[in-house]
Design a protein around this motif. Structure first.
Motif, short mmCIF file in Angstrom:
data_model
loop_
_atom_site.label_atom_id
_atom_site.label_comp_id
_atom_site.label_asym_id
_atom_site.label_seq_id
_atom_site.Cartn_x
_atom_site.Cartn_y
_atom_site.Cartn_z
N LEU A 198 0.82 -1.21 0.00
CA LEU A 198 0.00 0.00 0.00
C LEU A 198 0.86 1.26 0.00
O LEU A 198 0.60 2.21 -0.74
CB LEU A 198 -0.92 -0.01 1.22
N ALA A 199 1.90 1.28 0.83
CA ALA A 199 2.77 2.45 0.89
C ALA A 199 3.52 2.63 -0.43
O ALA A 199 3.69 3.74 -0.92
CB ALA A 199 3.76 2.33 2.05
N GLY A 200 3.97 1.51 -1.01
CA GLY A 200 4.66 1.58 -2.30
C GLY A 200 3.77 2.10 -3.40
O GLY A 200 4.21 2.85 -4.28
N LEU A 201 2.49 1.71 -3.36
CA LEU A 201 1.54 2.20 -4.36
C LEU A 201 1.36 3.71 -4.23
O LEU A 201 1.36 4.43 -5.23
CB LEU A 201 0.20 1.49 -4.18
N MET A 202 1.21 4.20 -3.00
CA MET A 202 1.04 5.64 -2.80
C MET A 202 2.29 6.40 -3.23
O MET A 202 2.20 7.49 -3.82
CB MET A 202 0.73 5.94 -1.33
N ASP A 203 3.47 5.85 -2.97
CA ASP A 203 4.70 6.49 -3.42
C ASP A 203 4.74 6.57 -4.94
O ASP A 203 5.18 7.57 -5.52
CB ASP A 203 5.92 5.72 -2.91
N LYS A 204 4.31 5.50 -5.59
CA LYS A 204 4.31 5.46 -7.06
C LYS A 204 3.34 6.50 -7.63
O LYS A 204 3.67 7.21 -8.58
CB LYS A 204 3.92 4.05 -7.53
N VAL A 205 2.15 6.57 -7.04
CA VAL A 205 1.16 7.56 -7.49
C VAL A 205 1.67 8.97 -7.26
O VAL A 205 1.57 9.85 -8.14
CB VAL A 205 -0.19 7.34 -6.77
N ARG A 206 2.23 9.21 -6.09
CA ARG A 206 2.75 10.55 -5.77
C ARG A 206 3.86 10.94 -6.75
O ARG A 206 3.87 12.07 -7.27
CB ARG A 206 3.30 10.57 -4.35
N THR A 207 4.79 10.03 -7.01
CA THR A 207 5.89 10.32 -7.94
C THR A 207 5.36 10.67 -9.32
O THR A 207 5.85 11.60 -9.97
CB THR A 207 6.83 9.12 -8.03
N ASN A 208 4.35 9.93 -9.76
CA ASN A 208 3.79 10.17 -11.08
C ASN A 208 3.06 11.51 -11.16
O ASN A 208 3.14 12.23 -12.16
CB ASN A 208 2.85 9.04 -11.46
#
Length: 467
Positions: free
Chosen positions: A384-394
């Motif tokens: 879940l945290a990795g997904l949020m990091d990926k979305v934020r980076t994008n």
């Protein structure tokens, strides 16, 4: 400071009787104010948008950072446990998830070390001389020479020399009611037996030991391996801390208990995972509601959101909405937040079906834990945290919609500021121009008045002389 133009304006009015100074000021204000108001109004709106975009980006960062910090805590990952820590204790090792649990372990024997002790010498102390010379210390086939000379000729000096040999042997000086003695202990494990042989020095020979007790040096314990049965398979280890029997699991043997089976398992944080999902949905909804308010259409411009129509925020909301259907793992029954009872409402906020979540956790707690908070993140199991990091980076990437909008509004802020500076310059020039026009007018009026006065005087003289 008084300008040249204002000084001239102050002097005006003497000829015409008109307050030309006030007239020029009114004309300049009438020209400047509408244009200035339009620019400052655009500045206010633009500054509000810059602030709102920064707030949206900051809120996203806060959300993602808080999620990372939360999941880094020990309460959100599976924890290895033993049902009898007095016999065997376990803890997780970094780098992965213990596999093969639950497992059954029996501790038939603890690892032990060779212990040697010299015969107590009554009246001696740690500083009492032991004699000069050399001994050879050997541990598991590796040897080191121990030299005792005038600088370290004492029980304490001999113990220090053994400790400094670097072979894993611990030596100490013990003084009790029986006297003073040298005590040595080697590394644990059957292969790590120790010996101390005399090389030179008659007095030092009393500390020698090579497998046979003497009147001056005796063994107090034999080196042995730890012997365990792990799921019925006998295994031997040199120490009582085992890192290699089960990958990513540290096993500490605390007590031998032949015939007693201890269960090693993983305690899944089912309650923590449930609380995590509830808190995640609440925090997500707070963020989404703030974005909805900022982009609200409203009945007119007075109650519309400051970012109404802003494409970058629409893009942010779109990317956030895809979270519920994005795979967090590529294996197992549960792969997405949708599978755990999370759904999207019409306004973009989330709803959580806790009944569906509870059933999923009960059915496969390990899978849910690893899906939401994997011990080791991979490209196909980002958590879940990795997904949020990926979305934020994008969302925040250079050249993306958000960065482009921020750059556009910052450029507009600079342009509007330049427009105000230019307007001030233009109005100052306009004021100077008007001042010159009215100054010339006053000069002409003064000349005309002087001519008028002269003519009136002449007419008066002519009239008088004719009478």
């Amino acid at each position: 400071m008084t300008s040249v133009s204002s000084s001239i304006l102050t002097a005006l009015g003497a000829g015409s009787g008109i307050d030309t100074s006030s007239l020029v000021s009114s004309l300049v204000s009438a020209t400047k104010e509408p244009r200035q108001t339009a620019i400052t109004s655009r500045q206010t709106t633009n500054n509000a948008r810059i602030s709102a975009l920064a707030s949206a980006s900051s809120s996203l960062d806060t959300f993602a950072d808080a999620l990372n910090s939360l999941l880094a805590g020990t309460g959100y990952s599976g924890t290895p446990a033993s049902n009898d820590a007095s016999i065997v204790a376990v803890s997780a090792l970094p780098g992965g998830t213990p596999a093969g649990l639950p497992a059954q372990i029996v501790v038939n024997q603890l690892a032990s070390a060779r212990s040697l002790a010299s015969t107590p010498v009554a009246g001696a102390t740690s500083s009492t001389a032991v004699g000069e010379g050399q001994l050879t210390l050997t541990v598991a086939g590796k040897s080191q020479t121990i030299t005792i000379d005038s600088t370290n000729n004492s029980y304490a000096g001999l113990a220090a020399a053994i400790n400094n040999a670097g072979l894993g042997v611990t030596a100490s000086v013990v003084t009790d009611t029986q006297g003073t003695r040298l005590v040595m202990k080697g590394p644990t494990g059957a292969a790590n037996d120790i010996s101390l042989t005399s090389v030179s020095g008659t007095d030092l020979a009393k500390f020698a030991w090579n497998g046979t007790d003497s009147a001056t040096m005796a063994s107090a314990g034999d080196p042995k391996d730890a012997i365990i049965l792990l799921d019925g398979v006998e295994q031997h280890y040199a120490g009582n801390t085992i890192d290699s029997a089960i990958a990513y699991l540290r096993i500490d043997l605390n007590k031998a208990a032949p015939g007693t089976s201890v269960t090693l398992a993983t305690t899944e944080p089912t309650t923590s995972m449930r609380d995590l999902m509830v808190e995640f949905v609440d925090a997500y909804n707070t963020l989404m509601k703030a974005l909805n308010t900022a982009t609200a259409t409203g009945t007119d411009s007075s109650n519309a959101g400051v970012l109404n129509g802003e494409s970058s925020i629409r893009d942010m909301k779109r990317q956030l909405s895809q979270i519920v259907s994005t795979q967090l793992t590529s294996t197992g029954t549960y792969k997405t937040l949708n599978d755990l009872g999370v759904s999207t409402n019409r306004d973009g906020t989330l709803s959580l079906d806790t009944t569906m979540l509870d059933k999923a956790i009960a059915a496969d707690p390990t899978a849910i834990t690893q899906m939401l908070n994997p011990s080791v993140k991979t490209d196909t199991n980002i958590g879940l945290a990795g997904l949020m990091d990926k979305v934020r980076t994008n969302i925040e990437k250079d050249g993306g919609p958000l960065a482009s909008s921020q750059a556009q509004y910052k450029a507009l802020a600079t342009d509007l500021s330049d427009q105000l500076d230019k307007l001030d310059t233009q109005m100052a020039d306009y004021q100077d121009q008007l001042t010159k026009v009215y100054s010339a007018m006053e000069t002409r009026l003064s000349a005309l008045k002087a001519t008028q006065s002269y003519l009136e005087q002449q007419v008066a003289l002519w009239t008088k002389s004719n009478n």
